[in-house]
Design a protein around this motif. Structure first.
Motif, short mmCIF file in Angstrom:
data_model
loop_
_atom_site.label_atom_id
_atom_site.label_comp_id
_atom_site.label_asym_id
_atom_site.label_seq_id
_atom_site.Cartn_x
_atom_site.Cartn_y
_atom_site.Cartn_z
N PHE A 4 -80.65 21.96 -2.64
CA PHE A 4 -79.74 22.28 -3.75
C PHE A 4 -79.95 23.73 -4.17
O PHE A 4 -81.05 24.26 -4.11
N ASP A 24 -74.69 24.53 -7.20
CA ASP A 24 -74.31 23.12 -7.04
C ASP A 24 -74.21 22.38 -8.37
O ASP A 24 -73.78 21.23 -8.41
N LEU A 57 -72.65 18.64 -9.01
CA LEU A 57 -73.56 17.56 -9.42
C LEU A 57 -73.09 16.93 -10.72
O LEU A 57 -73.04 15.70 -10.84
N ALA A 113 -77.68 18.80 -14.81
CA ALA A 113 -77.39 19.25 -13.44
C ALA A 113 -78.03 20.60 -13.17
O ALA A 113 -78.60 20.83 -12.09
N ALA A 164 -80.81 21.39 -10.27
CA ALA A 164 -80.53 22.34 -9.20
C ALA A 164 -81.42 23.57 -9.25
O ALA A 164 -81.79 24.12 -8.21
N SER A 170 -85.39 20.29 -8.22
CA SER A 170 -85.29 20.23 -6.77
C SER A 170 -86.13 21.31 -6.08
O SER A 170 -86.93 20.98 -5.19
N ASN A 177 -85.39 17.22 -1.84
CA ASN A 177 -84.02 16.84 -2.20
C ASN A 177 -83.01 17.65 -1.41
O ASN A 177 -83.15 18.86 -1.26
N ALA A 208 -78.77 18.36 -0.82
CA ALA A 208 -77.35 18.18 -1.10
C ALA A 208 -76.72 17.75 0.22
O ALA A 208 -76.89 18.41 1.24
N THR A 227 -73.67 17.65 2.26
CA THR A 227 -72.38 18.33 2.24
C THR A 227 -71.61 18.06 3.51
O THR A 227 -72.19 17.87 4.59
N VAL A 235 -69.81 18.81 -1.67
CA VAL A 235 -70.99 17.99 -1.91
C VAL A 235 -70.56 16.53 -1.94
O VAL A 235 -69.84 16.10 -2.84
N ALA A 288 -76.20 13.11 -2.66
CA ALA A 288 -77.55 13.63 -2.75
C ALA A 288 -78.49 12.66 -2.06
O ALA A 288 -78.25 11.45 -2.04
#
Length: 196
Positions: free
Chosen positions: A16, A20, A24, A48, A52, A56, A67, A69, A71, A78, A81
């Motif tokens: 992340f 993002d 999120l 969020a 991010a 993370s 962690n 993302a 995508t 995104v 997760a």
């Protein structure tokens, strides 16, 4: 550990980044994500941004959680997760995930879980990847089953979600389930040890 990126045919699993936060925030407005995962509820933009920008990256830095993302390669959107977290005991990790509503039913999460599992076994030296979800989370259980997790049972008071202890389903995936070698020798119950 330095953050890494994983790829599949359709997905890019990347760390992340601060940019993002809006995606999120938007995804985590979904009542199902707030109900079945441990994200805060209500989920604000500040939550969020904290995840991010600090949570993370901090997990990568201290090797406690990795962690990603999830995508879509074609669009960069995104789709969800996924996190791999260290558990107590050497070689044991836990996977957690959520999927944005508009990306459900496309097999993205199963694809991401399998990719992350292979990375866990090959790069982290994992010998056991655990999955746990609150009892009743049928979507999470379906992903785990499609990814090859073997259901191991129910745990009373197995998860804490928003300050409440709840029962949980549990399962595990082993390297051998994906035709990969394990780090340590595994001798299932009832298997005779190899003779010298």
């Amino acid at each position: 550990m330095e953050p890494i990126t994983l790829t599949t045919d359709r997905l890019l699993l990347r760390p992340f980044v601060p940019g993002d936060a809006e995606a999120l925030h938007a995804a985590c407005q979904d009542p199902d994500i707030q109900r079945w995962t441990v994200v805060p509820s209500p989920y604000g933009l500040a939550d969020a941004e904290l995840f991010a920008r600090q949570v993370s990256p901090g997990g990568w830095q201290d090797d406690s959680m990795y962690n990603f993302a999830v995508t879509v390669r074609d669009s960069g959107a995104v789709a969800g997760a996924l996190g791999i977290n260290r558990r107590t005991g050497p070689g044991t990790y836990e996977v957690g995930f959520w999927t944005a509503r508009e990306h459900r039913g496309l097999g993205y999460t199963t694809e991401a879980v399998l990719c992350a599992a292979r990375w866990t076994f090959a790069s982290l030296g994992g010998d056991r990847l655990e999955w746990r979800a609150e009892t009743g989370n049928l979507a999470s259980r379906a992903v785990a089953l499609r990814a090859g997790f073997r259901m191991e049972g129910d745990q009373r008071s197995g998860v804490i979600n928003k300050g409440v202890r709840r029962d949980a389903w549990t399962g595990a995936l082993l390297p051998s389930d994906l035709d990969l070698p394990g780090t340590d020798v595994y001798l299932p119950t009832g298997t005779a040890p190899a003779q010298p």
